[in-house]
Design a protein around this motif. Sequence first.
Motif, mmCIF file in Angstrom:
data_model
loop_
_atom_site.group_PDB
_atom_site.id
_atom_site.type_symbol
_atom_site.label_atom_id
_atom_site.label_comp_id
_atom_site.label_asym_id
_atom_site.label_seq_id
_atom_site.Cartn_x
_atom_site.Cartn_y
_atom_site.Cartn_z
ATOM 1 N N SER A 71 0.841 -1.187 0.000
ATOM 2 C CA SER A 71 0.000 0.000 0.000
ATOM 3 C C SER A 71 0.878 1.239 0.000
ATOM 4 O O SER A 71 2.087 1.157 0.160
ATOM 5 N N ARG A 72 0.240 2.405 -0.180
ATOM 6 C CA ARG A 72 0.999 3.651 -0.248
ATOM 7 C C ARG A 72 1.746 3.921 1.049
ATOM 8 O O ARG A 72 2.728 4.650 1.075
ATOM 9 N N PHE A 73 1.262 3.317 2.156
ATOM 10 C CA PHE A 73 1.887 3.576 3.450
ATOM 11 C C PHE A 73 3.234 2.862 3.604
ATOM 12 O O PHE A 73 3.963 3.100 4.548
ATOM 13 N N ASP A 74 3.540 1.965 2.659
ATOM 14 C CA ASP A 74 4.811 1.236 2.738
ATOM 15 C C ASP A 74 5.984 2.051 2.186
ATOM 16 O O ASP A 74 7.125 1.584 2.226
ATOM 17 N N PHE A 75 5.698 3.241 1.647
ATOM 18 C CA PHE A 75 6.769 4.001 1.005
ATOM 19 C C PHE A 75 6.839 5.422 1.541
ATOM 20 O O PHE A 75 5.825 5.976 1.949
ATOM 21 N N ASP A 76 8.042 5.997 1.498
ATOM 22 C CA ASP A 76 8.125 7.408 1.841
ATOM 23 C C ASP A 76 7.734 8.215 0.607
ATOM 24 O O ASP A 76 7.638 7.700 -0.502
ATOM 25 N N ARG A 77 7.519 9.481 0.828
ATOM 26 C CA ARG A 77 7.005 10.358 -0.218
ATOM 27 C C ARG A 77 7.848 10.318 -1.493
ATOM 28 O O ARG A 77 7.320 10.154 -2.595
ATOM 29 N N GLU A 78 9.161 10.444 -1.341
ATOM 30 C CA GLU A 78 10.055 10.513 -2.499
ATOM 31 C C GLU A 78 10.012 9.218 -3.305
ATOM 32 O O GLU A 78 9.946 9.241 -4.539
ATOM 33 N N THR A 79 10.063 8.075 -2.603
ATOM 34 C CA THR A 79 10.062 6.790 -3.296
ATOM 35 C C THR A 79 8.761 6.575 -4.057
ATOM 36 O O THR A 79 8.766 6.171 -5.223
ATOM 37 N N LEU A 80 7.656 6.879 -3.374
ATOM 38 C CA LEU A 80 6.359 6.689 -4.002
ATOM 39 C C LEU A 80 6.249 7.545 -5.264
ATOM 40 O O LEU A 80 5.813 7.076 -6.319
ATOM 41 N N TYR A 81 6.695 8.783 -5.152
ATOM 42 C CA TYR A 81 6.631 9.691 -6.296
ATOM 43 C C TYR A 81 7.453 9.147 -7.464
ATOM 44 O O TYR A 81 7.011 9.124 -8.608
ATOM 45 N N LYS A 82 8.645 8.687 -7.149
ATOM 46 C CA LYS A 82 9.543 8.178 -8.184
ATOM 47 C C LYS A 82 8.952 6.932 -8.859
ATOM 48 O O LYS A 82 9.005 6.794 -10.082
ATOM 49 N N ASP A 83 8.372 6.050 -8.045
ATOM 50 C CA ASP A 83 7.782 4.833 -8.596
ATOM 51 C C ASP A 83 6.607 5.162 -9.525
ATOM 52 O O ASP A 83 6.451 4.562 -10.586
ATOM 53 N N ILE A 84 5.785 6.122 -9.075
ATOM 54 C CA ILE A 84 4.641 6.492 -9.919
ATOM 55 C C ILE A 84 5.138 7.162 -11.201
ATOM 56 O O ILE A 84 4.609 6.931 -12.282
#
Length: 728
Positions: free
Chosen positions: A99-112
């Motif tokens: 889920s989105r809660f498994d990632f920090d902001r920067e990582t999630l942004y980069k993955d998306i």
Amino acid sequence: MDKNYQPKDVEEPIYKMWEEGGYFKLSNNPTAKPFTILLPPPNANADLHVGHAMYVIEDIMIRYHRMLGEASLWLPGADHAGFETQFVYEKHLAKKGQSRFDFDRETLYKDIWNFVHENRSKMENQLRRLGFSLDWSRNIFTLDPTVVQTVYTSFKHLFDKGLVYRNNRLVNYCTKDGTGFSDLEVLYVERTDPMYYIKYGPFTIATARPETKFRDTALAVNPKDKRYKKYIGQTMDIMGLLGPITMTIIPDTDVDPAFGTGIMKVTPAHDPHDFALGQKFNLPVTPIIDFRGKMDFSWFLSQDTLDQKSRERAEKYHGKKVAIARQMMVEDLKTDGLMIKVDEHYSHRVGTCWKCGTVIEPLPLEQWYVQVKPLAKKATKAIKDKKVSFVPKRFEKIALQWLTNFHDWNISRQNVWGIRIPAWKCEKCAQWTVTAGETPTACQHCTHTRLIQDTDTFDTWFSSGQWPFATLQATGNPDDFKRFYPTSVMETGYDILPWWVCRMLMLGVYITGTVPFKTVYLHGLVRDAKGQKMSKSKGNVINPLQMVDLYGADALRMALVFGTGAGNDQALSEDKIRSMRNFANKLWNIARFMMMNFNAVNAPIPFYDEAMHKNLDDKNDKRIITELNMLTAKVTKQMETYRFSDAALSIYEFAWHRLADVHLEKNKERFKNGDVQALSVLRHVFLTILKLLHPFMPFVTEHLWKDLPRKSKTPLIISQWPAILRKK
RNA sequence: GGACGAUUAGCUCAAUGGUAGAGCGCUUCGUUUACAUCGAAGAUGUUGGGGGUUCGAAUCCCUCAUCGUCCACCA
């Protein structure tokens, strides 16, 4: 030539020839009249659906104007689609058990970011397969630095003018997706829920939301209601599930004496109407539902003078989801004898999240708002001054209605994927410093140097609402904005009129001082063969690329335009696409027939020209030429008046039922005998049809054009729109 | 409670006040070297009901009915 038209062999090389030949780019003629359409940027998070294939209308206009010799610019792009993309990406994560809660902001942004860029190139190739003549050299993404800069600058500008402000009020919050929305993104659904009649001191109140009553701060009655008039202004203790609550009775003319019991509980923290009432009467805003959609009784449990029963109950409710807690409370109300009756058949509209369907909770939260009234006023004036026209006309009224009814626009989203809002909060004075993107070194208000940036991102429509000027300023050609703004036509689905068209108008007019487009053409929804909405769950989705594989892009394009009125929904069937494939095949065979007869004549057939035109001596030739001229005039007029369905129908009818069925059959002997005039006339008629039809069916027409002997060496795509030959 | 659509051939839909059209489907016939992804011939409509305007109405106006979409803070 093959006996049947095989789109698969033809389409790819033709598109390649167009793209590599640079024909989608502007001609070098700097004096040519500009004609511009911006592609409504598809969301870069999924494959194209059949609705996107409606872009064909734009391609028709662009190709037509290109053939008229105008500087015809169709600018492609893709939308980062903030929340929606994050939603789609989270679904992918869920499949992997994340889920989105498994990632920090920067990582999630980069993955998306990576996810989006993969999708984007896929999506762009799909646009190519549909034959769209987009100027790929000017391709724009809503997160390109130049576009982002424009969005920052507009935000700062609006903020400086007081048209953007921050406020704490109830927002439409989805507790599952974890973000607030604007009013437009709330989807209201009709639902039947129990209505509870609860004993409330000397009164009985009716409510569908008993779980919020712990934080009621007042009771409201209509000041004209004789039953309750005497209570107005009184304060009393009312017994509830957790002991007595102090409450004041206030007057409110909105209360309908005929509804329920005519007395309404007031919960400023969880109901927009009550919130407004609360402001009027200075009532405290005291939430009892948190941002995860769970009951929060910590305010109650922190008291040290609680009796055993109340504490147990509060602990039981605390942390439970709203719906579950409600059931518990209903039971406890019955136990306490406070439940007078339950009406199980109360029908009302419930706001839900347009994406995931979760019930929207109105929750108090600070957000950035655009003050809409001044913007809407300018946009309204532009429409009334006829700076913008609508096709079909009726949408003008609808747009005006929207512009008068818009509430202030919440542009804050609690998402990672999007343009982060350029606003910083001072740690000392708690005031906001807004910039045009650059990180501030000190607070504008108290010069303190420790500032924290807002974690929210913009509503994706806030950036796409600036699309016309943001894109034309971002092409890398400094003259583009000057030359092509305002754009000629904005063509899109009527379903996004308030979301997109109205916002582009408001922001465009305000920021550039000019309307962003002169004409708005709106198309309807593409439905299935029975007129039902397509959906994955119904299994009636038509995949446009699959149709292209089976029948060719021309067939799909023609099917979408043929017999479809502007602004009306249409039913699309595979049968219809197939019949248009048959039409392409018909053209193919007319060409084949011609080639056969040309090849039988040893000498080259002279080209049809003024001289031959003046000296036509055959009745049939004269007649078909006259009819061709009438067709050209008719189709040209239909193109100019946006009647694409009629134009398609006219050409279809003429090519098949006049040229092929009648003229060809009647004159077969002449063709066979190598009658030079007959063959020349036939070729002229057919080449003209190819031109007229090219905007609609670009592939087969371009291919046949290439195969037939003709005067002009240029590809059909940049050939000249047919003129009418007249006798002097 | 409002706004906007829709109601036309069996089905899905066009029609810019002037002799009602298309696609698919249906009936009968047809393998003449462009095409059976075809051709020829044909059937099916007092354009939802009722008024009105007009020389003339599917089209404009009024009204009723049914269906659909969207909007609105009835707890």
